[in-house]
Design an enzyme around this catalytic site. Structure first.
Site, PDB file in Angstrom:
ATOM      1  N   ARG A 142      -0.123   4.325 -15.910  1.00 21.12           N
ATOM      2  CA  ARG A 142      -1.455   4.458 -14.949  1.00 21.12           C
ATOM      3  C   ARG A 142      -2.286   5.143 -15.790  1.00 21.12           C
ATOM      4  O   ARG A 142      -3.604   4.603 -15.550  1.00 21.12           O
ATOM      5  CB  ARG A 142      -0.922   5.184 -13.758  1.00 21.12           C
ATOM      6  CG  ARG A 142      -0.095   4.510 -12.949  1.00 21.12           C
ATOM      7  CD  ARG A 142       0.753   5.299 -11.931  1.00 21.12           C
ATOM      8  NE  ARG A 142       1.027   4.574 -10.886  1.00 21.12           N
ATOM      9  CZ  ARG A 142       1.454   5.164  -9.548  1.00 21.12           C
ATOM     10  NH1 ARG A 142       0.866   6.177  -9.177  1.00 21.12           N
ATOM     11  NH2 ARG A 142       2.121   4.331  -8.653  1.00 21.12           N
ATOM     12  N   CYS A 153       0.828  -1.242  -0.078  1.00 16.99           N
ATOM     13  CA  CYS A 153      -0.120  -0.007  -0.054  1.00 16.99           C
ATOM     14  C   CYS A 153       1.057   1.197  -0.017  1.00 16.99           C
ATOM     15  O   CYS A 153       2.149   1.171   0.488  1.00 16.99           O
ATOM     16  CB  CYS A 153      -0.824  -0.050   1.084  1.00 16.99           C
ATOM     17  SG  CYS A 153      -1.928   1.399   1.420  1.00 16.99           S
ATOM     18  N   THR A 196       0.658   3.413   2.124  1.00 20.05           N
ATOM     19  CA  THR A 196       0.900   3.879   3.471  1.00 20.05           C
ATOM     20  C   THR A 196       2.122   3.056   3.882  1.00 20.05           C
ATOM     21  O   THR A 196       2.820   3.534   4.593  1.00 20.05           O
ATOM     22  CB  THR A 196      -0.351   3.633   4.492  1.00 20.05           C
ATOM     23  OG1 THR A 196      -1.650   3.958   3.563  1.00 20.05           O
ATOM     24  CG2 THR A 196      -0.452   4.059   5.582  1.00 20.05           C
ATOM     25  N   HIS A 244      -1.657  -4.737   5.172  1.00 19.17           N
ATOM     26  CA  HIS A 244      -3.119  -4.873   5.509  1.00 19.17           C
ATOM     27  C   HIS A 244      -3.906  -5.033   4.600  1.00 19.17           C
ATOM     28  O   HIS A 244      -5.043  -4.886   4.473  1.00 19.17           O
ATOM     29  CB  HIS A 244      -3.343  -3.432   6.430  1.00 19.17           C
ATOM     30  CG  HIS A 244      -3.304  -2.352   5.318  1.00 19.17           C
ATOM     31  ND1 HIS A 244      -1.971  -1.591   5.432  1.00 19.17           N
ATOM     32  CD2 HIS A 244      -3.884  -1.776   4.653  1.00 19.17           C
ATOM     33  CE1 HIS A 244      -2.021  -0.581   4.401  1.00 19.17           C
ATOM     34  NE2 HIS A 244      -3.330  -0.837   3.894  1.00 19.17           N
ATOM     35  N   GLU A 245      -3.611  -5.494   3.337  1.00 17.10           N
ATOM     36  CA  GLU A 245      -4.451  -5.788   2.065  1.00 17.10           C
ATOM     37  C   GLU A 245      -4.133  -6.918   1.541  1.00 17.10           C
ATOM     38  O   GLU A 245      -3.182  -7.634   0.822  1.00 17.10           O
ATOM     39  CB  GLU A 245      -3.842  -4.808   0.744  1.00 17.10           C
ATOM     40  CG  GLU A 245      -3.944  -3.402   1.231  1.00 17.10           C
ATOM     41  CD  GLU A 245      -3.571  -2.567   0.216  1.00 17.10           C
ATOM     42  OE1 GLU A 245      -3.082  -2.978  -0.937  1.00 17.10           O
ATOM     43  OE2 GLU A 245      -3.687  -1.364   0.100  1.00 17.10           O
ATOM     44  N   HIS A 305       4.809   4.976   2.774  1.00 11.86           N
ATOM     45  CA  HIS A 305       5.171   6.132   3.499  1.00 11.86           C
ATOM     46  C   HIS A 305       5.659   6.010   4.863  1.00 11.86           C
ATOM     47  O   HIS A 305       6.271   6.704   5.511  1.00 11.86           O
ATOM     48  CB  HIS A 305       3.558   6.905   3.721  1.00 11.86           C
ATOM     49  CG  HIS A 305       3.202   7.607   2.539  1.00 11.86           C
ATOM     50  ND1 HIS A 305       1.933   7.996   2.021  1.00 11.86           N
ATOM     51  CD2 HIS A 305       4.095   8.097   1.293  1.00 11.86           C
ATOM     52  CE1 HIS A 305       1.990   8.904   0.905  1.00 11.86           C
ATOM     53  NE2 HIS A 305       3.246   8.798   0.422  1.00 11.86           N
TER      54      HIS A 305
HETATM   55 ZN   LIG Z   1      -4.082   0.179   2.068  1.00  8.82          ZN
END
Ligand SMILES: [Zn+2]
Ligand SMILES: [Zn+2]
Length: 335
Positions: free
Chosen positions: A193, A37, A39, A58-59, A42
């Site tokens: 993208r 992610c 995140t 978390h994915e 980051h």
């Molecule tokens: Zn995420």
């Protein structure tokens, strides 16, 4: 089992740790895919607050391989994506806001850059036949976008703008279209993208390095007054400002990207006040996760996963994500 432990900065160690046991009410999941992610990137750059050491990720999606007491053995073998785990469903935030903001989070759940995880049975959401288990790992980012889009009030024949065509921008584009935006512009400088945004329903692709956004606003929006809805899906305060400035009077701006903690908003508040712009924050997946796998099954997600890495190569995968040259990079912990 093997897991990648994060120690702050860009430092990880590949560790052998005890495989979790499913406690009462829990299921054990063999992880098929865990997405990297923005995140996570980051966090390793110090732009998102987290305390080391911990297992990130978390994915995720996978298959239930064992159940704890009180959970039907019929669940073994189910293909699942993982909803926000360990929320109490009873506190004020769970009842009135979002289970992602639970005030009493507890329980033995590791992050998903690992071979297995044990989560409460209700956090393991079965996916439909039509969805492959790898794609199901995109449920968490898609849920964040669906939850955000559903906070907007989208008028009939709306025009919309999404800035950023990373995975969050792409899902935001898809859900803006499915929620009534008629003409959607996606603005993104990276060609791979930008092109992918077509697949997610974008009507007009904008390269900010080529044409000023003001030209697009003049051409696409009613009287050149701006878009009914705009969404920032990058996480840069100046792009949130660009969205606000591109929104028509009484329009709405959605914040999907996560700006660094402490960021001020570089807009003229008088202008925002005068034009009656509504700014909508959106963070994490709200309470929509159980509806997302069916939505994913309806989308064309070919080539959305740009790279697959082993658990040992997590640092390389994070670097590839940070370089922003693909759409979604994933870890395959058990391959
Ligand atoms: Zn995420
Ligand atoms: Zn709670």
């Amino acid at each position: 089992m093997k897991a990648q432990t994060w120690h702050g900065g860009a430092n990880f160690t590949l560790d052998e740790i005890p495989k979790p046991e499913p406690s009462p009410g829990y299921v054990l999941i063999e992880i098929d895919t865990t997405g990297i992610c923005g995140t996570d990137v980051h966090v390793t750059q110090g732009l998102f607050p987290k305390d080391p050491p911990q297992i990130l990720g978390h994915e995720s999606s996978g298959t239930i391989v064992d159940v704890g007491a009180g959970v039907s053995e019929d669940r073994i073998g189910q293909r699942v994506c993982i909803n926000h785990p360990n929320s109490c469903y009873e506190c004020w935030s769970c009842r009135n806001w979002s289970i992602c903001r639970c005030e009493n989070q507890s329980g033995p759940t590791n992050g998903y850059f690992a071979e297995f995880t044990a989560v409460p049975s209700r956090a393991a959401v079965e996916i439909p036949e039509a969805l492959d288990v790898e794609t199901a790992a995109l449920t968490e980012p898609a849920a964040c976008c669906l939850s955000g889009v559903e906070m907007l009030d989208i008028p009939y024949r709306a025009t919309g703008l999404v800035i950023g065509a990373g995975i969050m921008g792409l899902f935001t584009a898809a859900f803006l279209k499915s929620h009534g935006v008629e003409t959607l512009v996606v603005s993104e400088p990276v060609p791979v993208r930008r092109e992918m945004a077509k697949q997610f329903g974008a009507d007009i692709l904008h390269d900010p390095n080529d044409i000023p956004l003001s030209d697009v606003i003049a051409e696409v929006t009613d009287d050149g007054r701006g878009f009914e809805v705009t969404a920032e899906a990058v996480g840069k305060p100046e792009l949130v400002a660009t969205c606000i400035n591109s929104t028509k009077p009484r329009g709405q701006t959605l914040m999907i990207g996560v700006s660094p903690e402490g960021s001020p908003l570089p807009v003229d508040l008088y202008d925002m006040h005068y034009r009656e712009i509504k700014l909508v924050g959106a963070f994490r997946q709200g309470d929509v996760t159980h509806r997302v796998p069916d939505e994913l099954a309806k989308l064309n997600l070919n080539n959305v996963i740009s790279g697959r890495y082993s658990l040992a190569d997590l640092p390389e995968a994070i670097t590839a994500s940070a370089e922003g040259l693909g759409v979604k990079f994933v870890i395959k912990p058990n391959d």
